[in-house]
Every structure is written in C-alpha cells, then in structure tokens.
Design a protein around this motif. Structure first.
Motif, short mmCIF file in Angstrom:
data_model
loop_
_atom_site.label_atom_id
_atom_site.label_comp_id
_atom_site.label_asym_id
_atom_site.label_seq_id
_atom_site.Cartn_x
_atom_site.Cartn_y
_atom_site.Cartn_z
N GLY A 50 -9.01 8.07 -8.58
CA GLY A 50 -9.05 6.70 -9.07
C GLY A 50 -8.97 6.58 -10.58
N THR A 51 -9.13 7.71 -11.29
CA THR A 51 -9.04 7.68 -12.75
C THR A 51 -7.63 7.26 -13.18
N GLU A 52 -7.54 6.36 -14.17
CA GLU A 52 -6.24 5.95 -14.69
C GLU A 52 -5.80 6.94 -15.78
N VAL A 53 -4.62 7.50 -15.58
CA VAL A 53 -4.10 8.50 -16.50
C VAL A 53 -2.89 7.92 -17.24
N ILE A 54 -2.88 8.07 -18.57
CA ILE A 54 -1.74 7.64 -19.38
C ILE A 54 -0.85 8.86 -19.59
#
Length: 632
Positions: A210-214
């Motif tokens: 669920g972590t948002e990665v750029i």
C-alpha cells in the motif's frame, strides 16, 4: 578576373561548410561593343549540383548601353553531403549575335564536417540499436546520449557503416535526450530527442503493501504498467498508477508483493530498477480481535514470513510462522492492552491489541446491597460497565488489576455474577451471591474449616437463633463455573436461643490437595433461607501451628484504634472484617503479615462506629478466625 564564355576554368567558391552560405561572388557584365547589349531572360544555373548554388542578386539592368556595365552575385550553399566537390554552369542569355548565351563554370568544395540529419527508431529501452544518419562519420568517432544529470553516456556498440551512417546501442544510464556525435571534426547534436524507457530512481526505498512509491526516469506513458514481484517471482501489478509526466510516476506497492526490483513497461519495452524495493511487514487484523492472557491469536497481514519476535505492549510472546500472510502467537502472561510489535528481516510493524479482562477473585464473594466488593484480576481497565446480578454498579478503578464496587440497590437477591465489560476487549465474570438486607434469624459468629486425616471439618457458632430449622452445608470446587451442592444437613440444636451454640460437620469427600469452597444455607421453620459467606479450605492434613489472633484493647474506647496481634507460621495477606452482630459489615481491609508475630492497627478511631458488640473475622492462607470485640 575575366571569364570568357565557355571557359573551362571555373569560378571556384572554395571550401564551404555544409548547410551554410558563402559570401556572395559579384560578377560584372560589361558591354564592349557599339550597340546595346540586352540580357534577354533570367540568369540560369544548371548542371550536376545546380541546387548547391544560387543567384543572390540579379543584374541591375537587362539593357546595357555601349561602354556601360551591370553586376549580379552568386552564392555557394551546399546541403548535400553525398559528394565533396560541387559543380554547376551559370548561363547569361543575351542578344550578342557573335557569342550568343554567355556561360561560366562554377565550382565549390564542401568543407569536411560532422552532422546528424536523422536517426531511427525514435524511442526504445537501454540496449536498443539506433541507426544514425549524417555526415563526417569516422571510425574514431563517438556517439553519446545523456544521463539524468545531463552528462554524456557513450554507446559501447558502435559500427560505422559509412561516412554518413552509423549503428549504436542505447547505453546504460541513458535517459530521454538528444544524440551527439563527435570526432576530430567537432561534434553535432540531433535536433530531436531519443525517448528512452528507463528508471533512474525511486522513493521511498522500503515500506509495507500500500505504500506509494515515486518512480523517476524517462519514457513513461499513460499506457504503461508498474510491477513488483511475488514470492514465486511472478509480476504483481500496482493498481494505483498516476503518470505525472514522462519522467515521473506514482505507484502503490500491490498486495502479494515481496522484496524485489520494480519494473516499468509500455510499448517501448521494459525497464528494471538497479536495486530492490524492500517490502516491510504489515499487520492488518487479529483473530480473535481481542483475547485474554494465554489465548491463541492469529496475526494476519502481508510479508509476515520469517517473523522473529512478537511483543504485546513490550512483553515477548511465542512465534509460530504459518505463511506469508499469517503468524500464530499466544498472549503472554503479564500482557496488557497496547501495541503488538512484529519484527522480521524486512522490518517491524505494529497494531493496537486489547487484552481481555480476567477476574481472579472477589472479596468477599457474597454481599448485601450497598456492600463494597473488591474485584481482583488482570487487565481491569478501559471499563465500560460493571454489573452485579444484572444491575449496573458504581465502581472505582484503583489500579489496572483492581476494582472496588458497591452492590447496587437493583441487584437481584441470590446467586448471580459480577460482570466487568470493557470498551474494546470484551468482558469477564465471576460468581457472586447477593444477600438479603434483613435482620438475620441466626447470628453467626464463627464459620471455619480445617483439613485433617479424615477430610475437612467445618465448625460454626451462633450467638443466637430464632425459628432456626436446620443448616445445609454446601460445597463447590469452582464457584465461578459450577453451582454449590448440598453435602450435609445439620439440624438446629436449639431452634430458638440467645446463647452461643456450636456445630460441626465433616466433609469426608473433599479431594486431597484441592481447595474446596464452603458456605452454609440456614433455613427457618417457615422455609425462608439465608446464605453465609463462602470460605475456602485446602484439604491437606497438616500439623502446622494454627493462626493465633488476639485483639486489644478489648473493650476499646471512642477515640481508640483496635490492635491485633497475629501469630502465623506462613506470611500472607490477611483480610480483616468487622461485623455488627446483625451481620452488616462495618469495616474491611487487607493487611500484609509476616511469618511469626505481626501487629496490625485497625484505624477505627476515625470511623463512626456505634457503641456495642462486634464480630471480628480474619482470614489468612485459607484459615478463618472470629472473635468478639466491644466498643465502649
């Protein structure tokens, strides 16, 4: 210089850089005849390389009188790198009958230089082969793309097929950029960019599902995909994908992903990160959602495999790894509500867990409406309600393991339960009996039990009896879970009396080494009944010295405290209760006593006790004693 018509000696423009224009060469037409010289039409450039030369300015006049002249100019502007020397013929149409049209040969040389005119394909991934067209190519040339910092990164694959064509591979580290060729002639840069699908960086470096990665790079498009890998090495794609620009995309770590590289893909191909993204563990739920100490709990979530430690609010618990999504543990002794922290090689995760309450004792476990009851146990916190036989009671949380409550006026008379309910961790209950708040027909001053070789001998004394029919001796191994049973009936010796009467009963069925709980059920002639308090006796035949209790001064005065001398073989917590002769409790407190002789001072001088006789009852290590004291 004089040029005769048709002269084989050309006008030489010299060397000129490709795609540039020379300084105009000015020519003069002079009429050396006697008549008017007319230029009959526009000047014409023809020949092999006619497009490489141009009339810059036409003749100033088309009619030249005898002895006069006019000028025009021509430029050399090479655009075709196919050949070095360029030639053409300049024709001046006129009315000279002797010579006719006048011609001048033109020549010029393309200066040796390097250039890019085109490349194909226009996009690709690292390693894609690109054909670059241009001029001035040589075996000692280099071809470079650019990295994320705008610095040159050179192609390792370089095949010069001709001075106008070279094959190169997109080098590692290249991003979308122009292509630059260079050699001893200089360098040239393409006018358009080669689009490279690549990843240059990502942030953060780790996180749970669920972590948002750029993701930063180049060549990104709206039809692209971003994938991590699962435990089997297969792609798992991100559901959250936001393409902010061709160089930046946001993606969420998908369910099922493990520590792995990140792959982006579109019609250009695939690009993979150099380093792995570390997928850390994450707790999503507990099953059951709350539980008491000793209960088995399954922790569910993602990336839980390889769990090494689990703590319940700082208390270490057991670990049983089931799979990537499940770990089993047991709520450890001493655990309280708080964060459960799970740790494995990838990191730690925590979630709030509520430990259910557990009632271990009631003191006393019978009482009348208005009496104070002390509830002991574990995790008696975050309480939403306490009820006694169904009625809501007022209470005080003295600490996390103790509640002091008042039996409510609405509590149903008879056997029932004290129930402690918490806001988030469920509830627990313990058996409790609510007694009638009436004058007792029998004034009980002593009720004790002792273990001996034959079993447990129960003795009790009454100070007075009124219409007393008989006593039922009742026993239970666990009052919280099972009913009391009648084990013996003892008839009243006197029915009505105002003097002390002693009774005795033997429980020969009591199990060795086990604590048995006893109470008396006193039944009147009319069938009404009352229950005494419950005592606990362990059936261990013992020659231990009995507990000796002496109260002094007796009688005690209005402003005096009552003192107790206790002689006991074993230390423990002694419960001291002072009763009115009616059976109503006047005072209760727990004191710690040591083995040997201890002295206790009861703070009765600050109470509002009326004058009269009282029953002093003590209980230590399962042994109960009673004695009479008088306040003057």
């Amino acid at each position: 210089m004089l040029y005769a018509s048709g002269s084989p000696t050309p006008f030489d423009f010299g060397s000129q850089t490709l795609n540039t224009e020379s300084t105009p060469a000015v020519f003069t037409i002079k009429n050396t005849g006697k008549g008017v010289l007319n230029i009959t039409s526009s000047l014409v450039i023809s020949g092999t390389n006619q497009g490489e030369f141009a009339i810059k300015t036409p003749p100033g006049t088309s009619s030249i009188a005898a002895g006069d002249s006019t000028t025009f100019s021509v430029v050399f502007k090479p655009t075709d790198p196919a050949s070095t020397v360029k030639t053409a013929t300049l024709t001046i149409p006129n009315n000279d009958g002797d010579e006719g049209s006048y011609t001048i040969q033109l020549t010029g040389t393309v200066a040796e230089t390097i250039s890019i005119t085109s490349f194909t394909p226009g996009e690709g991934i690292i390693g894609t082969e690109v054909i670059v067209n241009g001029s001035g190519f040589s075996n000692d040339m280099g071809v470079a793309f650019k990295n994320v910092n705008g610095e040159f990164v050179f192609s390792d694959l370089l095949i010069v097929e001709s001075p106008t064509r070279v094959r190169v591979a997109v080098p590692y580290g290249a991003v979308t950029s122009t292509i630059t060729v260079m050699n001893n002639l200089g360098q040239a840069e393409s006018t358009t960019q080669f689009v490279v699908l690549t990843i240059t960086s990502f942030s953060p470096a780790k996180g749970p599902v669920g972590t948002e990665v750029i993701i930063n790079g180049s060549g990104f498009s709206n039809d692209m995909g971003v994938a991590f890998k699962d435990s089997a090495g297969a792609f798992v794609f991100s559901d959250l994908l936001i393409v902010e620009s061709p160089t930046r995309v946001r993606a969420a770590v998908p369910y099922g992903a493990v520590t792995s590289t990140i792959t982006v893909m579109n019609n250009l191909g695939q690009a993979v990160t150099e380093t792995t993204f570390v997928v850390t563990p994450k707790i999503t739920e507990f099953s059951p959602p709350y539980a008491p100490v000793g209960a088995t709990v399954r922790i569910k979530g993602s990336n839980l495999n390889g769990t090494s430690t689990i703590t319940f609010n700082g208390i270490t618990a057991t670990v049983k790894n089931i799979d990537q999504y499940t770990v089993e543990t047991t709520v450890p002794a001493g655990a309280t509500s708080g964060p459960v922290v799970l740790t494995n090689l990838e990191g730690s995760t925590q979630a709030m867990f509520y430990v259910s309450p557990n009632i271990t004792s009631l003191s006393p476990n019978t009482g009348k409406r208005g009496d104070e009851i002390t509830v002991k146990g574990q995790n008696l916190e975050n309480i939403s309600s306490v009820t006694v036989n169904g009625a809501v009671a007022t209470y005080t949380n003295t600490d996390i393991n103790t509640i002091v409550l008042t039996v409510p006026t609405g509590a149903t008379i008879g056997d029932g339960f004290i129930v402690v309910k918490t806001t988030a961790a469920g509830s627990d209950s313990a058996a409790f009996t609510v007694l009638e708040s009436t004058t007792l027909p029998v004034e009980l001053v002593e009720f004790t039990g002792k273990s001996n070789a034959k079993g447990i001998t129960l003795t009790w004394k009454t100070a007075s009896e009124q219409d007393n029919a008989y006593f039922e001796v009742q026993a239970s191994q666990n009052p919280a879970k099972e009913e009391f049973r009648t084990i013996q009936r003892v008839n009243s010796k006197v029915t009505n009396s105002s003097s002390v009467t002693s009774y005795e009963a033997l429980d020969a069925t009591a199990a060795k080494g086990v604590v048995t709980y006893y109470r008396l059920k006193q039944v009147d002639l009319n069938g009404t009944s009352e229950y005494t308090k419950t005592i606990a006796v362990k059936n261990i035949a013992s020659t231990n010295t009995p507990i000796l209790v002496k109260a002094y001064p007796n009688p005690f005065g209005e402003n005096q405290n009552l003192n107790i001398r206790v002689e006991a073989e074993n230390a423990g917590n002694m419960t001291v209760v002072l009763y009115y002769v009616t059976g109503k409790k006047a005072f209760e407190q727990v004191f710690s006593v040591e083995s040997g002789v201890s002295y206790i001072e009861l703070p009765l001088s600050i109470t509002t006790l009326s004058k009269g006789m009282f029953i002093l009852s003590t209980e230590l290590n399962g042994e109960t004693t009673t004695t009479r004291v008088v306040k003057q």
